[in-house]
Design an enzyme around this catalytic site. Structure first.
Site, PDB file in Angstrom:
ATOM      1  N   GLU A   9       9.159 -14.826 -10.279  1.00 20.04           N
ATOM      2  CA  GLU A   9       8.330 -13.701  -9.820  1.00 20.04           C
ATOM      3  C   GLU A   9       7.846 -12.804 -10.956  1.00 20.04           C
ATOM      4  O   GLU A   9       6.788 -12.203 -10.836  1.00 20.04           O
ATOM      5  CB  GLU A   9       9.011 -12.894  -8.710  1.00 20.04           C
ATOM      6  CG  GLU A   9      10.177 -12.060  -9.122  1.00 20.04           C
ATOM      7  CD  GLU A   9      10.767 -11.248  -7.963  1.00 20.04           C
ATOM      8  OE1 GLU A   9      10.033 -10.865  -7.043  1.00 20.04           O
ATOM      9  OE2 GLU A   9      11.980 -10.985  -8.000  1.00 20.04           O
ATOM     10  N   ASN A  57      -1.949   1.945   5.668  1.00 15.21           N
ATOM     11  CA  ASN A  57      -0.989   0.955   5.193  1.00 15.21           C
ATOM     12  C   ASN A  57      -0.547   0.163   6.419  1.00 15.21           C
ATOM     13  O   ASN A  57      -0.036   0.757   7.369  1.00 15.21           O
ATOM     14  CB  ASN A  57       0.197   1.684   4.547  1.00 15.21           C
ATOM     15  CG  ASN A  57       1.379   0.777   4.293  1.00 15.21           C
ATOM     16  OD1 ASN A  57       1.216  -0.423   4.087  1.00 15.21           O
ATOM     17  ND2 ASN A  57       2.572   1.326   4.303  1.00 15.21           N
ATOM     18  N   GLY A  58      -0.769  -1.131   6.422  1.00 12.13           N
ATOM     19  CA  GLY A  58      -0.397  -1.942   7.585  1.00 12.13           C
ATOM     20  C   GLY A  58      -1.489  -2.943   7.907  1.00 12.13           C
ATOM     21  O   GLY A  58      -2.351  -3.223   7.063  1.00 12.13           O
ATOM     22  N   LYS A  63      14.065 -14.623  -9.700  1.00  9.02           N
ATOM     23  CA  LYS A  63      13.793 -13.574 -10.689  1.00  9.02           C
ATOM     24  C   LYS A  63      12.847 -14.097 -11.757  1.00  9.02           C
ATOM     25  O   LYS A  63      11.905 -13.431 -12.159  1.00  9.02           O
ATOM     26  CB  LYS A  63      15.093 -13.159 -11.345  1.00  9.02           C
ATOM     27  CG  LYS A  63      15.792 -11.891 -11.207  1.00  9.02           C
ATOM     28  CD  LYS A  63      15.509 -10.785 -10.297  1.00  9.02           C
ATOM     29  CE  LYS A  63      14.693 -10.955  -9.079  1.00  9.02           C
ATOM     30  NZ  LYS A  63      15.203 -10.415  -7.855  1.00  9.02           N
ATOM     31  N   ARG A  84       4.255  -0.205  -4.606  1.00  4.93           N
ATOM     32  CA  ARG A  84       3.975  -0.721  -3.260  1.00  4.93           C
ATOM     33  C   ARG A  84       2.712  -1.585  -3.209  1.00  4.93           C
ATOM     34  O   ARG A  84       2.443  -2.265  -2.219  1.00  4.93           O
ATOM     35  CB  ARG A  84       3.818   0.439  -2.279  1.00  4.93           C
ATOM     36  CG  ARG A  84       5.015   1.337  -2.184  1.00  4.93           C
ATOM     37  CD  ARG A  84       4.767   2.455  -1.209  1.00  4.93           C
ATOM     38  NE  ARG A  84       4.602   1.949   0.127  1.00  4.93           N
ATOM     39  CZ  ARG A  84       5.593   1.730   0.976  1.00  4.93           C
ATOM     40  NH1 ARG A  84       6.829   2.000   0.628  1.00  4.93           N
ATOM     41  NH2 ARG A  84       5.363   1.262   2.176  1.00  4.93           N
ATOM     42  N   CYS A 139       0.829  -1.196   0.000  1.00  6.75           N
ATOM     43  CA  CYS A 139       0.000   0.000   0.000  1.00  6.75           C
ATOM     44  C   CYS A 139       0.869   1.254   0.000  1.00  6.75           C
ATOM     45  O   CYS A 139       1.854   1.342   0.718  1.00  6.75           O
ATOM     46  CB  CYS A 139      -0.950   0.086   1.185  1.00  6.75           C
ATOM     47  SG  CYS A 139      -2.045  -1.312   1.336  1.00  6.75           S
ATOM     48  N   LYS A 154       6.450  -4.107  -3.673  1.00  4.93           N
ATOM     49  CA  LYS A 154       7.879  -3.853  -3.495  1.00  4.93           C
ATOM     50  C   LYS A 154       8.297  -3.890  -2.026  1.00  4.93           C
ATOM     51  O   LYS A 154       9.303  -4.490  -1.685  1.00  4.93           O
ATOM     52  CB  LYS A 154       8.212  -2.496  -4.119  1.00  4.93           C
ATOM     53  CG  LYS A 154       9.689  -2.129  -4.096  1.00  4.93           C
ATOM     54  CD  LYS A 154      10.456  -2.912  -5.127  1.00  4.93           C
ATOM     55  CE  LYS A 154      11.929  -2.563  -5.126  1.00  4.93           C
ATOM     56  NZ  LYS A 154      12.720  -3.622  -5.778  1.00  4.93           N
ATOM     57  N   GLU A 210      18.846 -16.872  -6.762  1.00  2.00           N
ATOM     58  CA  GLU A 210      18.385 -15.549  -7.174  1.00  2.00           C
ATOM     59  C   GLU A 210      17.870 -15.583  -8.622  1.00  2.00           C
ATOM     60  O   GLU A 210      16.842 -14.987  -8.947  1.00  2.00           O
ATOM     61  CB  GLU A 210      19.536 -14.534  -7.004  1.00  2.00           C
ATOM     62  CG  GLU A 210      19.261 -13.104  -7.453  1.00  2.00           C
ATOM     63  CD  GLU A 210      18.046 -12.450  -6.801  1.00  2.00           C
ATOM     64  OE1 GLU A 210      17.489 -12.985  -5.841  1.00  2.00           O
ATOM     65  OE2 GLU A 210      17.633 -11.390  -7.305  1.00  2.00           O
ATOM     66  N   HIS A 212      19.569 -35.956  -5.661  1.00  2.00           N
ATOM     67  CA  HIS A 212      18.808 -36.431  -4.503  1.00  2.00           C
ATOM     68  C   HIS A 212      17.311 -36.159  -4.653  1.00  2.00           C
ATOM     69  O   HIS A 212      16.574 -36.187  -3.677  1.00  2.00           O
ATOM     70  CB  HIS A 212      19.347 -35.791  -3.226  1.00  2.00           C
ATOM     71  CG  HIS A 212      20.767 -36.151  -2.947  1.00  2.00           C
ATOM     72  ND1 HIS A 212      21.150 -37.400  -2.501  1.00  2.00           N
ATOM     73  CD2 HIS A 212      21.926 -35.451  -3.114  1.00  2.00           C
ATOM     74  CE1 HIS A 212      22.465 -37.443  -2.378  1.00  2.00           C
ATOM     75  NE2 HIS A 212      22.957 -36.268  -2.749  1.00  2.00           N
ATOM     76  N   TRP A 235      -2.403  -2.988  -1.705  1.00  2.00           N
ATOM     77  CA  TRP A 235      -2.016  -4.394  -1.811  1.00  2.00           C
ATOM     78  C   TRP A 235      -2.834  -5.103  -0.748  1.00  2.00           C
ATOM     79  O   TRP A 235      -2.620  -4.915   0.447  1.00  2.00           O
ATOM     80  CB  TRP A 235      -0.521  -4.551  -1.546  1.00  2.00           C
ATOM     81  CG  TRP A 235      -0.006  -5.942  -1.760  1.00  2.00           C
ATOM     82  CD1 TRP A 235       0.438  -6.490  -2.929  1.00  2.00           C
ATOM     83  CD2 TRP A 235       0.131  -6.969  -0.759  1.00  2.00           C
ATOM     84  NE1 TRP A 235       0.825  -7.791  -2.727  1.00  2.00           N
ATOM     85  CE2 TRP A 235       0.656  -8.114  -1.410  1.00  2.00           C
ATOM     86  CE3 TRP A 235      -0.139  -7.043   0.596  1.00  2.00           C
ATOM     87  CZ2 TRP A 235       0.916  -9.304  -0.745  1.00  2.00           C
ATOM     88  CZ3 TRP A 235       0.112  -8.232   1.269  1.00  2.00           C
ATOM     89  CH2 TRP A 235       0.644  -9.348   0.591  1.00  2.00           C
TER      90      TRP A 235
HETATM   91  O1  M6R Z   1      13.133  -4.480   0.766  1.00  2.00           O
HETATM   92  P1  M6R Z   1      13.683  -5.823   1.105  1.00  2.00           P
HETATM   93  O2  M6R Z   1      15.036  -6.038   0.538  1.00  2.00           O
HETATM   94  O3  M6R Z   1      13.682  -6.088   2.578  1.00  2.00           O
HETATM   95  O4  M6R Z   1      12.704  -6.835   0.439  1.00  2.00           O
HETATM   96  C1  M6R Z   1      12.842  -8.214   0.593  1.00  2.00           C
HETATM   97  C2  M6R Z   1      12.005  -8.974  -0.401  1.00  2.00           C
HETATM   98  O5  M6R Z   1      10.657  -8.658  -0.251  1.00  2.00           O
HETATM   99  C3  M6R Z   1      12.429  -8.688  -1.834  1.00  2.00           C
HETATM  100  O6  M6R Z   1      13.772  -8.945  -2.046  1.00  2.00           O
HETATM  101  C4  M6R Z   1      11.587  -9.540  -2.814  1.00  2.00           C
HETATM  102  O7  M6R Z   1      11.916 -10.883  -2.663  1.00  2.00           O
HETATM  103  C5  M6R Z   1      11.793  -9.070  -4.260  1.00  2.00           C
HETATM  104  N1  M6R Z   1      10.548  -9.101  -4.959  1.00  2.00           N
HETATM  105  C6  M6R Z   1      12.739  -9.924  -5.014  1.00  2.00           C
HETATM  106  O8  M6R Z   1      12.920  -9.503  -6.320  1.00  2.00           O
END
Ligand code: M6R
Length: 612
Positions: free
Chosen positions: A492, A99-100, A489, A27, A2, A607, A485, A508, A73
């Site tokens: 997501e 927001n929260g 990527k 956000r 949010c 984000k 990673e 395994h 969100w």
């Molecule tokens: O702001 P932060 O680095 O604490 O966020 C952590 C994760 O939410 C963030 O890295 C998320 O996994 C991303 N979407 C990855 O691309």
């Protein structure tokens, strides 16, 4: 999670709020709403993005020089028009954005229902609107006092803005656990979840602290009190952020821009810190804690998502170079599993946004047990940056794309400098090697630049695999976090199922998945485990899997086996994650674009994850 924005001043509020919402849309983007003060509180809201809200208000009364807006969100209640913010009190004299999460909302809701309040939404936020109204009605206090009393009944996290029809020049804003920044212009004020919607108008900002309530009134100085009713003096700071840093600058997506920014962001993260000619690494932000770091018996790294992957690279770096035992913890697990912590433990919390709720809670837990907590954050003035004892900013610049790219490499650059610094001081690596390592680290941004020239080749590979349903990413040693990673990527932003795995673990279990349809991305650079990774590649080929290999320039052995090779420049083993991640970012990006996915705002994601 949010985005919120509010404005009061001489301008028409609507354009400021809409532009602000666009900046905050990373956000959350499942519904949006706006409230404009124009004799009455005019609320317009809808399911969808900010652009849908703009269409939705066509022909409506959008006048007014005070207002607030929200991009959501969803946590409580599905994304639809009714659950979108702002939420009205029953008589429509009050409106709230939030927001929260209000954790005790169910109890509050049933109490308010018993008192005759009718709820129209499924949200936790609506209880705030009714509760504040109820207090105003019965206690006959000022709006800000009603907000203060209400917040004393609330358990949970919030950043809220409250407007009242009877206070047409007043904004009341409060925060606990969710971020809130106030912009102070000459004759105008802005309130937002972060500074991005504000810097266009002013770089004078106040970062609100937890449990503070601000009264922001037209032509009057800001007043701040705590929820316990203590007066606070607002502290105005200068914010350094340029407008170009938060715009796309000719790129199709923020993610692509941010991938391409990495040579620059890496240089910025090392500038003034990596002093190769003097043979020195200078991390000013944690100078006071240097000795503690050197003497640390154990370091615990805590983070979420991509930042957790950076933490894994940190584990390899610090153990390998500085010989200090490291544990890497998901913040969400760490905070709830009663971890054993000692006062001489050093905790390193990593977060791009500096707002991740689980990481914040992990920090508070570690602090309560007497441990020293250092932060690695990108967003200046963020909650995590302020909650830690000391820290190092990554200086990657604003990262808008939901998929983290340049923040990851900058986090790894900081961890590399930390590990080298400790190693240099402890003497766990010889001086001659130390100097060579500094020189090699300094060369990394140039190597990333070179990798970016492979974009067209990577696009061709993306074209071949864009329609697959599953994929596996394999790596060993320093390249294992790179595999994790790379897989994150891809999944997501393209919604292709992707699993990162230690290459040797494949046999395994995951090997059962391999057939002629399955692309296997292997990070097979020439380092310690190179020969072993070749054996893993052979195992995949024997089962007709397709190999996309990231290899060291000039590699012939893997080229003879792999279906596709992406060649990256040679570097020290411990520096490979800084460069090997980049082609995987590009691969995910192109696949997602070819699949017509919303690269910058992938479904269901946000984000900053400010809820647990
Ligand atoms: O702001 P932060 O680095 O604490 O966020 C952590 C994760 O939410 C963030 O890295 C998320 O996994 C991303 N979407 C990855 O691309």
């Amino acid at each position: 999670m949010c985005g919120i924005i509010a404005y009061v001043g001489p301008r028409q509020a609507y354009p400021v709020l809409i532009k602000g919402l666009h900046r905050l849309e990373y956000r959350g983007y499942d519904s949006a709403g706006i409230c404009l003060m124009n004799k009455n509180l005019n609320i317009y809201k809808c399911k969808g993005k900010v652009s849908d809200l703009e269409k939705h208000v066509k022909g409506e009364d959008i006048g007014g020089t005070l207002g607030m807006a929200h991009t959501r969100w969803a946590t409580h209640g599905e994304p639809n028009e009714v659950n979108a913010h702002p939420h009205f009190s029953q008589d429509k004299s009050l409106a709230v954005i939030h927001n929260g999460i209000i954790e005790n909302y169910a109890t509050l809701r049933s109490e308010l229902k018993n008192r005759g309040y009718k709820f129209v939404s499924d949200t936790d936020t609506e209880v705030l609107a009714h509760l504040i109204y109820d207090i105003l009605k019965h206690e006959k206090v000022k709006l800000e006092e009603a907000v203060r009393i209400a917040l004393n009944h609330v358990i949970g996290a919030y950043a809220i803005v409250v407007l009242s029809k009877d206070n047409p020049d007043k904004i009341v804003a409060a925060r606990k656990g969710s971020p809130m920044v106030i912009g102070v212009g000459e004759d105008e004020y802005f309130v937002a979840s972060d500074a991005t919607p504000i810097i266009e108008y002013t770089n004078n900002v106040i970062f609100m602290n937890d449990e503070e309530i601000a009264v922001i009134e037209r032509d009057r100085p800001i007043q701040i009190r705590t929820v316990r009713n203590q007066k606070k003096t607002p502290y105005v700071q200068k914010m350094e952020m340029s407008l170009t840093a938060i715009e796309k600058g000719g790129f199709d997506h923020f993610m692509l821009k941010e991938i391409y920014e990495q040579p620059r962001s890496l240089r910025d993260s090392m500038r003034g810190r990596l002093l190769v000619n003097q043979g020195v690494i200078n991390l000013g932000g944690i100078k006071e804690y240097e000795q503690k770091l050197l003497n640390a018996k154990r370091i615990i790294i805590t983070a979420c998502g991509t930042s957790w992957h950076a933490g894994l690279v940190g584990e390899y770096l610090i153990e390998d170079l500085a010989r200090i035992p490291v544990e890497v913890e998901y913040s969400s697990e760490f905070r709830y599993r009663n971890p054993i912590l000692y006062e001489d433990d050093i905790i390193i919390a990593i977060s791009q946004s500096g707002e991740t709720a689980d990481t914040l809670a992990a920090i508070e837990l570690a602090k309560s047990k007497g441990a020293t907590v250092l932060g690695i954050c990108n967003v200046v003035g963020s909650s995590i940056a302020r909650a830690t004892h000391a820290g190092v900013y990554t200086h990657a610049g604003p990262e808008i794309g939901v998929a983290s790219t340049k923040a990851f490499t900058a986090q790894v650059a900081i961890l590399t400098m930390m590990a080298l610094k400790i190693a240099g001081s402890k003497g766990t690596i010889p001086r001659s090697k130390f100097q060579r390592y500094l020189t090699e680290l300094e060369a990394i941004p140039d190597k990333v630049e070179k990798i970016l020239t492979l974009d067209d080749q990577i696009k061709e590979i993306a074209e071949i695999y864009k329609d697959v349903k599953n994929s596996i990413y394999l790596g060993r040693g320093y390249n294992l976090p790179v595999a994790y990673e790379g897989a994150l990527k891809l999944k997501e932003i393209s919604y292709i199922h992707a699993e990162g795995y230690p290459a040797a673990e494949m046999k395994h279990g995951p090997i059962a998945l391999i057939d002629e349809q399955m692309p296997v991305v292997v990070i097979a650079t020439k380092n310690g485990t190179y020969d072993k990774v070749i054996s893993n590649i052979m195992e995949v080929k024997a089962r007709h899997g397709k190999i996309i290999a990231v290899v060291t320039e000039g590699d012939e052995q893997v080229r003879a086996l792999a279906d596709h090779c992406i060649e990256i420049p040679e570097t020290e083993d411990f520096l490979v994650p800084l460069i090997a991640t980049v082609p995987l970012q590009l691969l995910s990006y192109h696949i997602a674009v070819m699949r017509h996915c919303n690269v910058d705002q992938p479904r269901n994601l946000a984000k900053s994850v400010t809820v647990e």
